[in-house]
Design a protein around this motif. Structure first.
Motif, PDB file in Angstrom:
ATOM      1  N   UNK A 424       0.875  -1.173   0.000  1.00 58.68           N
ATOM      2  CA  UNK A 424       0.000   0.000   0.000  1.00 58.68           C
ATOM      3  C   UNK A 424       0.913   1.224   0.000  1.00 58.68           C
ATOM      4  N   UNK A 425       0.846   2.007  -1.056  1.00 59.38           N
ATOM      5  CA  UNK A 425       1.812   3.105  -1.201  1.00 59.38           C
ATOM      6  C   UNK A 425       1.698   4.156  -0.099  1.00 59.38           C
ATOM      7  N   UNK A 426       0.586   4.173   0.651  1.00 55.09           N
ATOM      8  CA  UNK A 426       0.413   5.194   1.681  1.00 55.09           C
ATOM      9  C   UNK A 426       0.710   4.698   3.094  1.00 55.09           C
ATOM     10  N   UNK A 427       0.968   3.390   3.255  1.00 57.91           N
ATOM     11  CA  UNK A 427       1.221   2.915   4.618  1.00 57.91           C
ATOM     12  C   UNK A 427       2.384   1.942   4.711  1.00 57.91           C
ATOM     13  N   UNK A 428       2.947   1.519   3.583  1.00 56.60           N
ATOM     14  CA  UNK A 428       4.056   0.571   3.616  1.00 56.60           C
ATOM     15  C   UNK A 428       5.319   1.257   4.155  1.00 56.60           C
ATOM     16  N   UNK A 429       6.012   0.582   5.072  1.00 54.16           N
ATOM     17  CA  UNK A 429       7.187   1.217   5.699  1.00 54.16           C
ATOM     18  C   UNK A 429       8.378   1.332   4.760  1.00 54.16           C
ATOM     19  N   UNK A 430       8.316   0.738   3.580  1.00 52.17           N
ATOM     20  CA  UNK A 430       9.389   0.884   2.590  1.00 52.17           C
ATOM     21  C   UNK A 430       9.274   2.187   1.811  1.00 52.17           C
ATOM     22  N   UNK A 431       8.129   2.861   1.946  1.00 56.41           N
ATOM     23  CA  UNK A 431       7.871   4.052   1.145  1.00 56.41           C
ATOM     24  C   UNK A 431       7.882   5.298   2.022  1.00 56.41           C
ATOM     25  N   UNK A 432       8.718   6.263   1.624  1.00 59.72           N
ATOM     26  CA  UNK A 432       8.825   7.546   2.332  1.00 59.72           C
ATOM     27  C   UNK A 432       8.061   8.580   1.507  1.00 59.72           C
ATOM     28  N   UNK A 433       6.807   8.799   1.852  1.00 59.06           N
ATOM     29  CA  UNK A 433       5.991   9.719   1.062  1.00 59.06           C
ATOM     30  C   UNK A 433       6.477  11.148   1.200  1.00 59.06           C
ATOM     31  N   UNK A 434       6.809  11.556   2.426  1.00 56.72           N
ATOM     32  CA  UNK A 434       7.378  12.881   2.626  1.00 56.72           C
ATOM     33  C   UNK A 434       8.884  12.755   2.782  1.00 56.72           C
ATOM     34  N   UNK A 435       9.619  13.799   2.461  1.00 56.57           N
ATOM     35  CA  UNK A 435      11.084  13.770   2.568  1.00 56.57           C
ATOM     36  C   UNK A 435      11.478  13.833   4.039  1.00 56.57           C
ATOM     37  N   UNK A 436      11.377  12.682   4.714  1.00 56.85           N
ATOM     38  CA  UNK A 436      11.663  12.645   6.140  1.00 56.85           C
ATOM     39  C   UNK A 436      13.149  12.480   6.425  1.00 56.85           C
ATOM     40  N   UNK A 437      13.888  12.072   5.403  1.00 54.02           N
ATOM     41  CA  UNK A 437      15.316  11.872   5.591  1.00 54.02           C
ATOM     42  C   UNK A 437      16.007  13.216   5.825  1.00 54.02           C
ATOM     43  N   UNK A 438      16.799  13.329   6.901  1.00 57.94           N
ATOM     44  CA  UNK A 438      17.427  14.595   7.266  1.00 57.94           C
ATOM     45  C   UNK A 438      18.386  15.108   6.200  1.00 57.94           C
ATOM     46  N   UNK A 439      19.004  14.158   5.481  1.00 61.34           N
ATOM     47  CA  UNK A 439      19.925  14.570   4.421  1.00 61.34           C
ATOM     48  C   UNK A 439      19.200  15.382   3.361  1.00 61.34           C
ATOM     49  N   UNK A 440      18.009  14.897   2.980  1.00 66.25           N
ATOM     50  CA  UNK A 440      17.226  15.618   1.989  1.00 66.25           C
ATOM     51  C   UNK A 440      16.768  16.954   2.535  1.00 66.25           C
ATOM     52  N   UNK A 441      16.318  16.947   3.789  1.00 63.71           N
ATOM     53  CA  UNK A 441      15.831  18.195   4.372  1.00 63.71           C
ATOM     54  C   UNK A 441      16.953  19.221   4.466  1.00 63.71           C
ATOM     55  N   UNK A 442      18.153  18.773   4.900  1.00 57.16           N
ATOM     56  CA  UNK A 442      19.292  19.687   5.002  1.00 57.16           C
ATOM     57  C   UNK A 442      19.683  20.214   3.630  1.00 57.16           C
ATOM     58  N   UNK A 443      19.672  19.309   2.635  1.00 55.55           N
ATOM     59  CA  UNK A 443      20.039  19.728   1.282  1.00 55.55           C
ATOM     60  C   UNK A 443      19.069  20.775   0.772  1.00 55.55           C
ATOM     61  N   UNK A 444      17.802  20.558   1.067  1.00 55.56           N
ATOM     62  CA  UNK A 444      16.788  21.494   0.586  1.00 55.56           C
ATOM     63  C   UNK A 444      16.963  22.875   1.182  1.00 55.56           C
ATOM     64  N   UNK A 445      17.408  22.927   2.455  1.00 58.37           N
ATOM     65  CA  UNK A 445      17.511  24.222   3.124  1.00 58.37           C
ATOM     66  C   UNK A 445      18.867  24.891   2.941  1.00 58.37           C
ATOM     67  N   UNK A 446      19.922  24.100   2.667  1.00 65.17           N
ATOM     68  CA  UNK A 446      21.265  24.663   2.650  1.00 65.17           C
ATOM     69  C   UNK A 446      21.875  24.794   1.256  1.00 65.17           C
ATOM     70  N   UNK A 447      21.517  23.911   0.349  1.00 62.08           N
ATOM     71  CA  UNK A 447      22.171  23.905  -0.958  1.00 62.08           C
ATOM     72  C   UNK A 447      21.502  24.901  -1.896  1.00 62.08           C
TER      73      UNK A 447
END
Length: 455
Positions: A424-447
């Motif tokens: 289920x694309x909205x509840x499976x733990x293999x799928x990150x629907x929002x960019x919860x990974x800190x690397x992505x969040x940091x890249x978005x704010x700093x790069x």
């Protein structure tokens, strides 16, 4: 730019010829009606496919914009085919010579080989495999003749017709047909500019680089051999991601491949200038080296971060059966310019009634299972149409790019049916629907080079 007399004459003849062709096809369709055939959505679809380029694209626009068109037309145009008879290679060669033979370089010097048999032929372009002089394999996307003239002629006629209709029938003004045609013109003419498509690819590749995504790849644009009419890209080899048996040659877990695809696409909604809005089975493949290939960036969309969060909230509320939250999410999605005047409780009541009717019509919705069978996917599509119709009664209008997003998610649903029927694309733990990974969040704010959220 002012046209010289020979070019002006040729342009005028092309316009006249297109008007004649249109009149001929339209006349045959009218004859069918006169002979007793019902003038329904399917007849219009067949007529559009016969009229070619512009009308096929309009059909696809109808299919992806349920907020603007009646249900029967949206459903009829879901499978509007964009496949055409291939052009002779002599024409393709002529365009390549006109566009690429510069600085004294001939095609024979630029390419070792060009395959005369096309890989694909659609309404706007034809694709051929080739090998560069350095041995690199590429594909050539070559624009078909007079595409821009045909589109401008067709859309000019349609614009004039809608203006006349709005004057003859004032009630038609509510549908705002002329602005719709204007929007179609802008989007379709953008598809004829391969320089813009090349930029879409570069944006996506930049997003992959900054997010350290090595699982997904897009073709490399060969800049020196790309113009408005020719797009030259590196060739990717792989298999379709609806062929699980073929995929297992290059991966051990097709379901994980699908999860990686979804994670990449969901992240691009938030972190890229645009999202790929046409990832059907022909534009998504598992490469021979195990990576995932995203192809054909001619159709892209943009979505505000706030709208995407509201979309997720609506889908979660739908799964939870919380119609008040679902109604609030529809308002928060900025689908209306007058959101403060929407009666959320009344909207929630109408949504609840609609869901009861849909559930009664099809037991699939009440099974408690994820939307992962063909019947469930079709039901999800119908439900989207119902939600749009309920929203319209409350002054809520879906932006087109939201419709593109919904359509892409239906494509993904069909991939899941084959590769991961239990996912289920909205509840499976293999799928990150929002960019919860800190690397992505940091890249978005700093790069500074990372594409920012759509404003």
């Amino acid at each position: 730019m002012k046209l010289h007399r020979p070019h002006l004459l040729k342009h005028t003849l092309n316009v006249a010829n297109r008007v004649r062709q249109t009149a001929s096809v339209a006349g045959l369709s009218l004859l069918r009606v006169a002979q007793g055939e019902k003038p329904d959505a399917m007849l219009l679809k067949e007529t559009f496919e016969q009229l070619g380029t512009t009308y096929i694209k309009i059909g696809q626009f109808i299919a992806s914009t349920p907020s603007l068109f009646p249900r029967q037309y949206v459903m009829a145009f879901q499978d509007c085919l964009d496949q055409t008879t291939p052009l002779p290679f002599s024409y393709i060669k002529k365009v390549l010579q006109e566009e690429l033979e510069i600085n004294g370089k001939t095609l024979d010097e630029l390419f070792l080989t060009i395959d005369e048999t096309p890989l694909a032929s659609a309404s706007i372009a034809q694709v051929h495999a080739a090998t560069l002089s350095n041995g690199e394999e590429v594909v050539l996307k070559v624009q078909k003749p007079n595409v821009k003239t045909i589109m401008q002629t067709d859309l000019g006629v349609l614009h004039a017709v809608t203006k006349v209709l709005e004057k003859l029938m004032p009630s038609m003004r509510f549908a705002s047909l002329a602005p719709i045609i204007d929007e179609i013109r802008l989007r379709m003419l953008a598809e004829t500019d391969f320089i813009a498509e090349a930029q879409n690819i570069r944006d996506f590749q930049q997003f992959l680089t900054v997010s350290n995504n090595t699982r997904v790849v897009a073709p490399k644009v060969i800049e020196r051999l790309t113009t408005k009419r020719v797009l030259t890209m590196s060739r990717l080899h792989g298999v379709s991601m609806i062929d699980e048996a073929a995929m297992r040659q290059y991966c051990s877990d097709p379901a994980q491949v699908m999860a990686d695809t979804l994670n990449t696409w969901f992240a691009s909604l938030m972190l890229c200038n645009s999202f790929h809005a046409d990832l059907h089975a022909g534009n998504l493949m598992l490469l021979n080296d195990g990576r995932i290939g995203f192809l054909d960036f001619g159709i892209v969309g943009t979505l505000k971060a706030e709208s995407w969060r509201a979309c997720l909230a609506m889908m979660q509320a739908l799964q939870d059966g919380d119609y008040r939250a679902m109604a609030q999410a529809m308002v928060d999605m900025e689908m209306t310019h007058d959101k403060d005047n929407v009666d959320v409780d009344a909207l929630a009541s109408d949504v609840a009634k609609m869901m009861q009717v849909v559930a009664a019509d099809d037991k699939v919705l009440t099974s408690g299972k994820p939307f992962n069978t063909k019947e469930q996917a079709d039901e999800l599509n119908k439900m989207m149409l119902e939600i749009v119709e309920v929203g319209k009664r409350h002054g809520i209008h879906f932006p087109r790019d939201f419709a593109l997003l919904a359509k892409q998610m239906l494509y993904f649903d069909r991939f899941l049916q084959v590769l991961a029927p239990d996912m289920d694309m909205f509840s499976d733990n293999r799928i990150q629907i929002l960019a919860q990974d800190n690397t992505l969040a940091d890249a978005a704010s700093q790069n500074k080079d990372l594409p920012k959220l759509v404003s």
